[in-house]
Design a protein around this motif. Structure first.
Motif, mmCIF file in Angstrom:
data_model
loop_
_atom_site.group_PDB
_atom_site.id
_atom_site.type_symbol
_atom_site.label_atom_id
_atom_site.label_comp_id
_atom_site.label_asym_id
_atom_site.label_seq_id
_atom_site.Cartn_x
_atom_site.Cartn_y
_atom_site.Cartn_z
ATOM 1 N N SER A 117 -29.626 -43.802 -3.480
ATOM 2 C CA SER A 117 -28.610 -42.935 -2.898
ATOM 3 C C SER A 117 -27.437 -42.909 -3.877
ATOM 4 C CB SER A 117 -28.160 -43.466 -1.532
ATOM 5 O OG SER A 117 -29.239 -43.445 -0.618
ATOM 6 N N ARG A 118 -26.569 -41.928 -3.751
ATOM 7 C CA ARG A 118 -25.559 -41.758 -4.805
ATOM 8 C C ARG A 118 -24.149 -41.624 -4.249
ATOM 9 N NH1 ARG A 118 -28.342 -37.603 -9.237
ATOM 10 N NH2 ARG A 118 -30.022 -39.023 -9.868
ATOM 11 N N GLY A 119 -23.187 -41.948 -5.125
ATOM 12 C CA GLY A 119 -21.777 -41.724 -4.859
ATOM 13 C C GLY A 119 -21.179 -40.879 -5.969
ATOM 14 N N TYR A 120 -20.411 -39.868 -5.581
ATOM 15 C CA TYR A 120 -19.768 -38.958 -6.540
ATOM 16 C C TYR A 120 -18.264 -38.897 -6.273
ATOM 17 C CZ TYR A 120 -24.461 -36.935 -7.456
ATOM 18 O OH TYR A 120 -25.780 -36.733 -7.779
ATOM 19 N N LEU A 121 -17.503 -38.587 -7.319
ATOM 20 C CA LEU A 121 -16.062 -38.351 -7.208
ATOM 21 C C LEU A 121 -15.721 -37.003 -7.820
ATOM 22 C CD1 LEU A 121 -13.036 -39.021 -6.831
ATOM 23 C CD2 LEU A 121 -13.157 -40.276 -9.010
ATOM 24 N N LEU A 122 -15.058 -36.151 -7.033
ATOM 25 C CA LEU A 122 -14.516 -34.890 -7.545
ATOM 26 C C LEU A 122 -13.024 -35.085 -7.742
ATOM 27 C CD1 LEU A 122 -15.106 -31.823 -8.161
ATOM 28 C CD2 LEU A 122 -14.251 -31.382 -5.838
ATOM 29 N N ARG A 123 -12.574 -35.036 -8.977
ATOM 30 C CA ARG A 123 -11.157 -35.225 -9.300
ATOM 31 C C ARG A 123 -10.753 -34.187 -10.342
ATOM 32 N NH1 ARG A 123 -9.109 -41.093 -10.961
ATOM 33 N NH2 ARG A 123 -8.993 -41.303 -8.676
ATOM 34 N N ASP A 124 -9.710 -33.442 -10.025
ATOM 35 C CA ASP A 124 -9.198 -32.401 -10.933
ATOM 36 C C ASP A 124 -10.309 -31.429 -11.343
ATOM 37 O OD1 ASP A 124 -6.697 -33.630 -10.857
ATOM 38 O OD2 ASP A 124 -7.182 -34.925 -12.562
ATOM 39 N N GLY A 125 -11.180 -31.105 -10.382
ATOM 40 C CA GLY A 125 -12.232 -30.120 -10.630
ATOM 41 C C GLY A 125 -13.447 -30.645 -11.357
ATOM 42 N N GLN A 126 -13.463 -31.933 -11.738
ATOM 43 C CA GLN A 126 -14.601 -32.510 -12.457
ATOM 44 C C GLN A 126 -15.362 -33.450 -11.533
ATOM 45 O OE1 GLN A 126 -15.532 -31.737 -15.662
ATOM 46 N NE2 GLN A 126 -13.919 -30.180 -15.546
ATOM 47 N N LEU A 127 -16.687 -33.253 -11.454
ATOM 48 C CA LEU A 127 -17.523 -34.092 -10.614
ATOM 49 C C LEU A 127 -18.170 -35.183 -11.467
ATOM 50 C CD1 LEU A 127 -18.712 -34.537 -7.762
ATOM 51 C CD2 LEU A 127 -20.679 -33.150 -8.475
ATOM 52 N N THR A 128 -17.977 -36.432 -11.060
ATOM 53 C CA THR A 128 -18.509 -37.585 -11.782
ATOM 54 C C THR A 128 -19.420 -38.383 -10.868
ATOM 55 O OG1 THR A 128 -16.452 -37.739 -13.069
ATOM 56 C CG2 THR A 128 -17.913 -39.667 -13.072
ATOM 57 N N GLN A 129 -20.594 -38.737 -11.372
ATOM 58 C CA GLN A 129 -21.479 -39.615 -10.611
ATOM 59 C C GLN A 129 -21.031 -41.049 -10.826
ATOM 60 O OE1 GLN A 129 -25.735 -38.946 -11.088
ATOM 61 N NE2 GLN A 129 -26.195 -41.081 -10.558
ATOM 62 N N LEU A 130 -20.683 -41.735 -9.737
ATOM 63 C CA LEU A 130 -20.133 -43.086 -9.818
ATOM 64 C C LEU A 130 -21.215 -44.159 -9.821
ATOM 65 C CD1 LEU A 130 -17.226 -42.703 -7.240
ATOM 66 C CD2 LEU A 130 -17.106 -42.436 -9.723
ATOM 67 N N THR A 131 -22.386 -43.857 -9.310
ATOM 68 C CA THR A 131 -23.442 -44.847 -9.167
ATOM 69 C C THR A 131 -24.568 -44.576 -10.154
ATOM 70 O OG1 THR A 131 -24.467 -43.494 -7.434
ATOM 71 C CG2 THR A 131 -22.954 -45.232 -6.728
ATOM 72 N N LYS A 132 -25.312 -45.617 -10.467
ATOM 73 C CA LYS A 132 -26.509 -45.482 -11.290
ATOM 74 C C LYS A 132 -27.716 -45.832 -10.424
ATOM 75 C CE LYS A 132 -26.710 -46.772 -15.622
ATOM 76 N NZ LYS A 132 -26.814 -47.579 -16.873
ATOM 77 N N ASP A 133 -28.705 -44.937 -10.428
ATOM 78 C CA ASP A 133 -29.904 -45.154 -9.617
ATOM 79 C C ASP A 133 -30.624 -46.430 -10.050
ATOM 80 O OD1 ASP A 133 -29.288 -42.742 -8.490
ATOM 81 O OD2 ASP A 133 -30.880 -41.619 -9.494
ATOM 82 N N HIS A 134 -31.016 -47.234 -9.086
ATOM 83 C CA HIS A 134 -31.838 -48.409 -9.363
ATOM 84 C C HIS A 134 -33.308 -47.992 -9.240
ATOM 85 C CE1 HIS A 134 -28.142 -50.802 -7.874
ATOM 86 N NE2 HIS A 134 -28.113 -50.673 -9.183
ATOM 87 N N SER A 135 -33.728 -47.143 -10.166
ATOM 88 C CA SER A 135 -35.067 -46.554 -10.097
ATOM 89 C C SER A 135 -35.802 -46.764 -11.415
ATOM 90 C CB SER A 135 -34.972 -45.049 -9.798
ATOM 91 O OG SER A 135 -34.301 -44.366 -10.849
ATOM 92 N N TYR A 136 -37.123 -46.571 -11.350
ATOM 93 C CA TYR A 136 -37.948 -46.740 -12.549
ATOM 94 C C TYR A 136 -37.597 -45.707 -13.612
ATOM 95 C CZ TYR A 136 -42.092 -46.669 -15.516
ATOM 96 O OH TYR A 136 -42.925 -46.682 -16.600
ATOM 97 N N VAL A 137 -37.439 -44.450 -13.204
ATOM 98 C CA VAL A 137 -37.145 -43.423 -14.214
ATOM 99 C C VAL A 137 -35.774 -43.651 -14.839
ATOM 100 C CG1 VAL A 137 -38.675 -41.684 -13.214
ATOM 101 C CG2 VAL A 137 -36.310 -41.803 -12.453
ATOM 102 N N GLN A 138 -34.806 -44.195 -14.078
ATOM 103 C CA GLN A 138 -33.496 -44.485 -14.669
ATOM 104 C C GLN A 138 -33.626 -45.563 -15.735
ATOM 105 O OE1 GLN A 138 -30.435 -42.900 -14.060
ATOM 106 N NE2 GLN A 138 -29.939 -44.070 -15.897
#
Length: 449
Positions: A117-138
């Motif tokens: 599952s993921r966490g994102y932050l939208l700040r000043d119009g820019q979307l940043t993914q805050l989390t890194k997937d704990h997955s095999y492909v990652q």
């Protein structure tokens, strides 16, 4: 400067599922998304338990110095709850859940994450993914063996390496960040992030809609993209108290947790909350029967009706159980997993969990892949059984294991001493069209040699 959260939560079963195994919580101090897994083994139970145990953190302020420890302790408590539930109900063995949570402490936000599952932050119009997937492909992306674009189409993109399962080594990532008025946070299950692109998420979150309308729009976009999985999201805006939009004050519970009504552990929460939980438990287990001397005498007609019900009821129950067993057996024969057959890898047809002494699966296809040739992590996963959505996916997993086994054999094979033969002639270089073999460190191949 005092801040608060204006939030909303939504969850939808999606178009490719019949049950919702996601759970979500949004409150003045706490935001949580949990994506349960385990199928018949109780993914909805796992996500509900996690949300129920963590919800104790809402409803009171936390000092910024100890908030991270509070969140860490709540995750450990949720993990212990999962372990106790499996011990009490062995048929739930194999269940687990992702957790992505934010705890507000003053002007700081503590983020905890385990799973995909993921966490994102939208700040000043820019979307940043805050989390890194704990997955095999990652892990393949981190090693430079896959690009993010290739990972989106990889057959093992749903394989998760870390989730809450009740084991002692289930550890979440915890970080702290400063909150700013105007920030917008999104927590979501992979039923949203796996279908809706990063750019579309950014566009939707920036569209100026309030959190509730934004959640609704995000769910609609995932459904429009096919909705193959449960879809859950929490959107929260950081607002300044007295500075405009009023903060939210009423907690919202969505998904499986809204149906299971998970209760916190007996030591959690305020005295009033514990009293309410005890009252609810007493009401559910109370005896509704009237005193014997208050019951009216039955007429002959009523007695006959009861006798008919006593006879017909069990007959109908037996028929329903038989029909359910037949339907369950047919469904089980559409399930596949990759597991160990002695010392080798095999594809099984049936359920990945046996029911007591009843074996619910059988070997469908054998392979020449020895468990000893696999990296230790993968041999353990095969022995624990890797579930697949269908037979083709199981065969894709076997192909992946064949590559890993070949890589391990190559990594641990002794290097021959070079010899020079003056009569030897030059050989042509290997064909450039050969498929590349994955790179595996020798120390990862504990079973080989």
């Amino acid at each position: 400067m005092a801040i608060a959260l204006n939030y909303a939560a939504r969850s939808d079963v999606g178009l490719g599922r019949t049950t919702n195994q996601d759970s979500g919580y949004a409150g003045p101090h706490l935001l949580v998304i949990a994506d349960g897994m385990g199928g018949h083994a109780g993914g909805d139970v796992a996500s509900s338990l996690a949300v129920g145990e963590m919800s104790v953190l809402d409803g009171e302020s936390h000092g910024s110095d100890d908030a991270a420890q509070h969140l860490h302790d709540a995750l450990e408590s949720a993990n212990a709850q999962l372990r106790r539930r499996v011990e009490a109900e062995p048929d739930l063995a194999g269940m687990g859940t992702t957790v992505t949570a934010i705890l507000r402490a003053g002007t700081r936000l503590v983020l905890a994450h385990i799973g995909d599952s993921r966490g994102y932050l939208l700040r000043d119009g820019q979307l940043t993914q805050l989390t890194k997937d704990h997955s095999y492909v990652q892990s393949l992306i981190d090693d430079g063996r896959l690009t993010p674009e290739e990972a989106e189409r990889h057959p093992q993109r749903s394989v998760i390496m870390r989730v809450l399962t009740g084991r002692a080594d289930d550890e979440a990532d915890v970080s702290v960040r400063e909150a700013r008025p105007g920030d917008r946070y999104l927590l979501c299950s992979d039923g949203l992030s796996g279908v809706v692109s990063h750019d579309t998420l950014a566009e939707t979150l920036s569209a100026g809609m309030d959190p509730d309308a934004t959640c609704q729009r995000l769910v609609e976009l995932a459904l429009r993209g096919g909705g193959p999985d449960n879809i859950s999201c929490v959107v929260a805006d950081v607002v300044e108290l007295g500075g405009g939009a009023p903060p939210s004050t009423t907690p919202q519970v969505v998904g499986a947790a809204a149906f299971h009504r998970p209760r916190r552990s007996s030591a959690a929460g305020t005295p009033a909350a514990r009293a309410a939980a005890l009252r609810a438990a007493a009401e559910e287990s109370g005896d509704d029967a009237e005193d014997d001397d208050q019951r009216p005498e039955l007429t002959d007609r009523e007695r006959r009706r009861r006798r008919v019900r006593w006879i017909v009821g069990p007959v109908l129950l037996v028929l329903l159980l038989a029909a359910g067993a037949l339907g369950g057996w047919r469904w089980s024969q559409q399930q596949y997993f990759v597991g160990a057959d002695g010392d080798s890898v095999a594809i099984y047809q049936g359920l990945s969990q046996d029911i007591g002494p009843l074996q619910t699966s059988h070997v469908l296809e054998t392979t020449d892949i020895a468990l000893a040739d696999l990296p230790t992590t993968w041999s353990n996963r095969v022995e624990a059984r890797i579930t697949s959505r269908d037979l083709d996916a199981a065969r894709d997993t076997v192909a992946e294991l064949e590559d890993l086994a070949a890589a391990c054999r190559a990594a641990t094979a002794p290097t021959p001493s070079p010899t020079v033969d003056p009569t030897a002639t030059a050989t042509a270089p290997a064909s450039p069209t050969a498929s590349p073999t994955p790179t595996v460190a020798p120390e990862d191949c504990g079973g080989v040699g």
